[in-house]
Design a protein around this motif. Structure first.
Motif, PDB file in Angstrom:
ATOM      1  N   ALA A  11      -1.450   8.248  -0.989  1.00  0.00           N
ATOM      2  CA  ALA A  11      -1.290   7.463  -2.224  1.00  0.00           C
ATOM      3  C   ALA A  11      -2.434   6.451  -2.359  1.00  0.00           C
ATOM      4  O   ALA A  11      -2.990   6.247  -3.448  1.00  0.00           O
ATOM      5  N   VAL A  12      -2.818   5.821  -1.241  1.00  0.00           N
ATOM      6  CA  VAL A  12      -3.920   4.845  -1.252  1.00  0.00           C
ATOM      7  C   VAL A  12      -5.233   5.545  -1.626  1.00  0.00           C
ATOM      8  O   VAL A  12      -6.007   5.059  -2.459  1.00  0.00           O
ATOM      9  N   ARG A  13      -5.469   6.736  -1.024  1.00  0.00           N
ATOM     10  CA  ARG A  13      -6.709   7.470  -1.305  1.00  0.00           C
ATOM     11  C   ARG A  13      -6.764   7.908  -2.769  1.00  0.00           C
ATOM     12  O   ARG A  13      -7.830   7.888  -3.388  1.00  0.00           O
ATOM     13  N   ALA A  39      -4.785  -2.682   1.928  1.00  0.00           N
ATOM     14  CA  ALA A  39      -4.647  -2.161   0.557  1.00  0.00           C
ATOM     15  C   ALA A  39      -3.483  -2.875  -0.124  1.00  0.00           C
ATOM     16  O   ALA A  39      -2.326  -2.511   0.060  1.00  0.00           O
ATOM     17  N   ARG A  40      -3.809  -3.911  -0.896  1.00  0.00           N
ATOM     18  CA  ARG A  40      -2.751  -4.716  -1.540  1.00  0.00           C
ATOM     19  C   ARG A  40      -2.575  -4.362  -3.011  1.00  0.00           C
ATOM     20  O   ARG A  40      -1.622  -4.807  -3.639  1.00  0.00           O
ATOM     21  N   ARG A  41      -3.524  -3.629  -3.594  1.00  0.00           N
ATOM     22  CA  ARG A  41      -3.435  -3.277  -5.016  1.00  0.00           C
ATOM     23  C   ARG A  41      -3.601  -1.758  -5.169  1.00  0.00           C
ATOM     24  O   ARG A  41      -4.638  -1.266  -5.573  1.00  0.00           O
ATOM     25  N   LYS A  89      -5.537   2.164  12.193  1.00  0.00           N
ATOM     26  CA  LYS A  89      -6.348   1.914  10.992  1.00  0.00           C
ATOM     27  C   LYS A  89      -6.979   0.525  11.008  1.00  0.00           C
ATOM     28  O   LYS A  89      -8.143   0.358  10.634  1.00  0.00           O
ATOM     29  N   TYR A  90      -6.201  -0.491  11.430  1.00  0.00           N
ATOM     30  CA  TYR A  90      -6.684  -1.873  11.331  1.00  0.00           C
ATOM     31  C   TYR A  90      -7.173  -2.446  12.659  1.00  0.00           C
ATOM     32  O   TYR A  90      -7.326  -3.654  12.799  1.00  0.00           O
ATOM     33  N   VAL A 132       1.099  -1.682  -6.149  1.00  0.00           N
ATOM     34  CA  VAL A 132       1.973  -1.967  -4.994  1.00  0.00           C
ATOM     35  C   VAL A 132       1.084  -2.149  -3.767  1.00  0.00           C
ATOM     36  O   VAL A 132      -0.118  -1.898  -3.820  1.00  0.00           O
ATOM     37  N   ASP A 133       1.684  -2.565  -2.644  1.00  0.00           N
ATOM     38  CA  ASP A 133       0.887  -2.664  -1.405  1.00  0.00           C
ATOM     39  C   ASP A 133       1.348  -1.600  -0.401  1.00  0.00           C
ATOM     40  O   ASP A 133       2.297  -0.856  -0.664  1.00  0.00           O
ATOM     41  N   GLU A 134       0.650  -1.560   0.738  1.00  0.00           N
ATOM     42  CA  GLU A 134       0.963  -0.539   1.744  1.00  0.00           C
ATOM     43  C   GLU A 134       2.384  -0.667   2.267  1.00  0.00           C
ATOM     44  O   GLU A 134       3.061   0.338   2.506  1.00  0.00           O
ATOM     45  N   ASP A 135       2.853  -1.905   2.457  1.00  0.00           N
ATOM     46  CA  ASP A 135       4.207  -2.088   3.002  1.00  0.00           C
ATOM     47  C   ASP A 135       5.253  -1.459   2.091  1.00  0.00           C
ATOM     48  O   ASP A 135       6.242  -0.894   2.553  1.00  0.00           O
ATOM     49  N   TRP A 136       5.046  -1.581   0.782  1.00  0.00           N
ATOM     50  CA  TRP A 136       5.965  -0.986  -0.199  1.00  0.00           C
ATOM     51  C   TRP A 136       6.041   0.540   0.018  1.00  0.00           C
ATOM     52  O   TRP A 136       7.127   1.127   0.049  1.00  0.00           O
ATOM     53  N   LEU A 137       4.868   1.159   0.169  1.00  0.00           N
ATOM     54  CA  LEU A 137       4.817   2.617   0.345  1.00  0.00           C
ATOM     55  C   LEU A 137       5.395   3.041   1.691  1.00  0.00           C
ATOM     56  O   LEU A 137       6.090   4.062   1.788  1.00  0.00           O
ATOM     57  N   LEU A 138       5.136   2.248   2.726  1.00  0.00           N
ATOM     58  CA  LEU A 138       5.684   2.565   4.053  1.00  0.00           C
ATOM     59  C   LEU A 138       7.205   2.479   4.043  1.00  0.00           C
ATOM     60  O   LEU A 138       7.901   3.300   4.649  1.00  0.00           O
TER      61      LEU A 138
END
Length: 790
Positions: A622-624, A699-701, A566-567, A752-758
């Motif tokens: 969740a991000v989408r 994605a931080r927010r 992705k990055y 939340v940010d991506e790390d939280w979801l991961l």
């Protein structure tokens, strides 16, 4: 420069099984299509067509890439709708196989055909020149035959049959359209009855019928021999006849008998008595529920000619014959078949001998080259090798001598001599320089039409080699290579392209190389599938040895690889065809762009093995959902669309449906020709690079649905549990999926940010993996290939 066929609108004449499905596939490809038939005697005038369109959604396999596409087809009838033809650039006639009916229709439509439109008959074997006779002079140069194979969405073959009067530029334009827009493999056939595919394919079936009778083998026994053991479809010979329809089969045989009176094999062009008897009883195969085979409860029974009744279908290929067929060296295999006294081996040798004999004898009349015959049979009948390839692989000279011996000994079906070119010292018909053409007595290369430049690796026939590209990096899991065009191609080396730790480290290494030395990267596999997902056996090993730390690290590395895709500082494009399941689906979700072949079957299927997606798939959804809802919007409404897809482990039945399921983005690309996939993906990567590509900002927010969302999903699940639609373990898995999608037990609307979801993904994945019921599911899947509901 060849003439381009610009198709804004198309018409299909005839809303029968084939016509309606051709209209469906044109619509799949985004072509505005009008479907015609006779005016209905009662009700609305377009009633016949409306019924046919309604029926498309019920057919299996599905002709439409999405059921919603049915609404796009315009219904019309010949009485009041012919004005609509004036706006059509391509008209495909697909009415019943009667020359007088077709000619009458041509006379009726001719005044309404635009002066630039192409008219093509989808006939499976009627004379194209004869059909052209009734056309007005100005239409003849724009008329030809185009024969789609059934079902037209899935069968790769389309035969193009020029009439004497057809313009070359019209043919080239139509060929280009068929290849790129409809995804077809085009083979030019001469105007002879049944063309190439059915001429050779139906003869092969007739020879099998003849030798079945001679050898006294059962129909089920023959199907056990003539299916996957020979590199042919599971439906083999007789089950295929049931699927096609025994009445259709008899019609094609009759066409051969009527139109090929001088064929040296003519005496065999008749339906056997048992076939006529079945048709007389209305047992036409699959469409009537009974034919050569029949289902009784859960059992399959087969017609037994001696008993004149059905018996259990339990006869198989003999172990000694299976051993012969497993032999890797084709020369040794054919020698063993011919030498064996076993009736099954004798049967197979006889079928091959007569097929080779027939194909060689008729090659000059029916096709330009041997390549056309082999590709027609592979693409139209699903064989892994065509007749000439099989013969050449088995040792051309030796097999030719054996066939000649059998002809002299009166063992072959016909006493016709093999053509002289078979014995001119050649080792075969295919080579690096091309394939043999008896008419020109030379090997001819493939077509140089510009559309084929889009196929970096076309479907090769025996003896063809395509340069593999220059390898930049390789480990046990992946090979990264390029063609000097600035794009690094990453291909997996594992079985079914599953994702192992070597694939993970290989992808990360390859992306680092791409960032440094290339303009972009494409993840593409030379053969299907794209990826069947994570390597389950490796994961189960870590769990069973109690190495939780190692297991957790493996999941973290999977997520890190998705994030790396992705990055990446250069665009990484996923070129998907066939299955993209679990981790394979997650990799394409994290790519800058996905180019998916229409026949892509994409899904996050982890629930089926008692797990949840943890390669970043749930995080990405969740991000989408947060992005789609917008600041302060209703995130839960967005999540609801995908929750069922993930919890039920749904797999798309096409790339179009994958978009509807939210697994592929709306602006991702659907490609129709599998052999053009790599080209299109590279062009997408280059286009992104040209625009000064930057990866998305982290994605931080991410706004989440939180505990209110989880509670709402749980209410749905409790109802399903109480109604016994799901098991307690299904409930456990689905609740954890909901928890991750909603961002955990926190306030609704939290950021939340991506790390939280991961981290949430990983925690719940590891917790599920330790449960005995999940481990049972994984073990069952590895053993049987089927999901376990426990």
């Amino acid at each position: 420069m060849s003439e381009k066929l610009l198709v804004c609108r198309a018409a299909v004449l005839g809303a029968g099984v084939m016509g309606a499905q051709i209209a469906a596939h044109l619509t799949n490809a985004g072509v505005d299509t009008v479907l015609f038939d006779l005016a209905a005697k009662e009700g609305p005038a377009d009633g016949v067509v409306l019924k046919a369109i309604g029926n498309l959604g019920k057919l299996s396999p599905a002709p439409l890439a999405s059921k919603s596409l049915a609404e796009a087809i315009t219904p019309a009838n010949y009485d009041s709708g012919l004005e609509l033809l004036k706006g059509c650039d391509l008209i495909i006639e697909a009415i019943a196989e009667r020359i007088d009916w077709k000619q009458d229709l041509y006379k009726k439509i001719a005044p309404f055909v635009s002066p630039t439109a192409v008219l093509a008959s989808n006939t499976s074997g009627l004379g194209i020149n004869k059909l052209a006779d009734v056309l007005p002079e100005e239409l003849r140069h724009r008329f030809c035959g185009v024969h789609f194979f059934n079902p037209p969405r899935y069968m790769h073959l389309a035969e193009l049959i020029p009439a004497k009067t057809t313009d070359a530029s019209v043919l080239e334009g139509l060929e280009t359209f068929l290849v790129t827009q409809l995804g077809k493999g085009v083979v030019y056939a001469k105007d002879t009855p049944n063309f190439i595919g059915n001429r050779i394919g139906v003869f092969s079936i007739l020879s099998v019928i003849h030798h079945t009778q001679q050898s006294g083998l059962g129909f089920d026994e023959v199907d056990a021999l003539t299916g996957p053991l020979l590199g042919r479809p599971k439906s083999a010979t007789y089950r295929t006849s049931d699927v096609v329809g025994l009445d259709t089969m008899a019609h094609v045989i009759k066409t051969m008998a009527d139109t090929l009176p001088d064929d040296p094999w003519h005496q065999y062009f008749k339906s056997p008595a048992w076939l006529d008897a079945l048709i007389g009883k209305g047992a036409l195969g699959q469409k009537t529920g009974a034919g050569i085979f029949r289902k009784v409860g859960k059992d399959i029974v087969v017609l037994d000619l001696e008993k004149q009744d059905y018996r259990p279908a339990d006869r198989v290929a003999a172990p000694e014959v299976v051993e012969i067929l497993k032999e890797r060296d084709p020369a040794k295999k054919f020698a063993a078949l011919r030498a064996s006294a076993h009736p099954q081996a004798q049967f197979l040798w006889a079928c091959f001998r007569d097929l080779f004999h027939y194909s060689a004898y008729h090659l000059k009349d029916i096709a330009e080259t041997a390549r056309d015959v082999d590709l027609a049979i592979r693409w139209g009948y699903g064989w892994s090798l065509g007749p000439f390839e099989t013969w050449q692989a088995a040792g051309w000279k030796q097999v030719a001598e054996w066939i000649a011996e059998d002809i002299v000994a009166g063992k072959a079906m016909s006493s016709a001599a093999l053509p002289d070119w078979v014995f001119d010292g050649r080792e075969g018909v295919h080579g690096a320089e091309g394939s043999y053409s008896p008419a020109r007595d030379a090997k001819l290369p493939r077509s140089s039409l510009p559309v084929y430049k889009r196929q970096r690796f076309p479907d090769p026939v025996l003896g063809e080699r395509f340069a593999p590209g220059e390898t930049v990096f390789e480990n046990e899991g992946v090979r990264a290579w390029h063609d000097g065009d600035g794009i690094l191609v990453i291909s997996f080396k594992t079985k079914l392209h599953t994702v192992s730790d070597k694939v993970l480290s290989g992808v990360q290494e390859a992306i680092a190389i791409a960032e440094r030395d290339f303009r972009g990267a494409v993840i593409w596999q030379p053969k299907e599938p794209f990826s069947a997902g994570a390597d389950l056996s490796g994961a189960l090993g870590l769990l069973q040895s109690g190495d939780l730390k190692g297991f957790d690290a493996m999941v973290a590395n999977f997520q890190a690889t998705s994030q790396r895709i992705k990055y990446s500082l250069v665009p990484v494009v996923a070129a998907v065809r066939g299955l993209a399941l679990g981790g394979g689906c997650e990799f394409q979700m994290h790519s800058a762009r996905t180019v998916a072949h229409l026949e892509s079957y994409i899904g996050l299927v982890e629930a089926g093995v008692g797990l949840l997606p943890a390669g970043g798939g749930l995080k990405e959804l969740a991000v989408r959902a947060s992005n789609a809802a917008g600041p302060g919007g209703d995130v839960f409404a967005e999540l609801k669309k995908v929750f069922e897809t993930i919890a039920m482990g749904k797999v798309s039945t096409s790339a179009v449906e994958a978009k509807e399921l939210g697994l592929v983005r709306k602006d991702d690309v659907v490609a129709f020709n599998a052999y053009e996939l790599l080209h299109i993906a590279k062009q997408e990567a280059l286009a992104l690079a040209e625009r000064g590509y930057r990866p998305p900002l982290p994605a931080r927010r991410v706004q989440v649905a939180g505990e209110v969302g989880i509670a709402t999903f749980k209410m749905l699940l409790v109802n399903m549990l109480e109604g016994r639609f799901i098991s307690p373990h299904d409930y456990e898995i689905a609740t954890r999926i909901a928890t991750v999608l909603c961002g955990g037990e926190i306030d609704r609307g939290s950021l939340v940010d991506e790390d939280w979801l991961l981290r949430l993904e990983r925690e719940h994945f590891v917790a599920l993996a330790q449960m005995p019921k999940t481990q049972e599911r994984i073990a069952h899947m590895l053993k049987t290939g089927k999901p376990l509901r426990n």
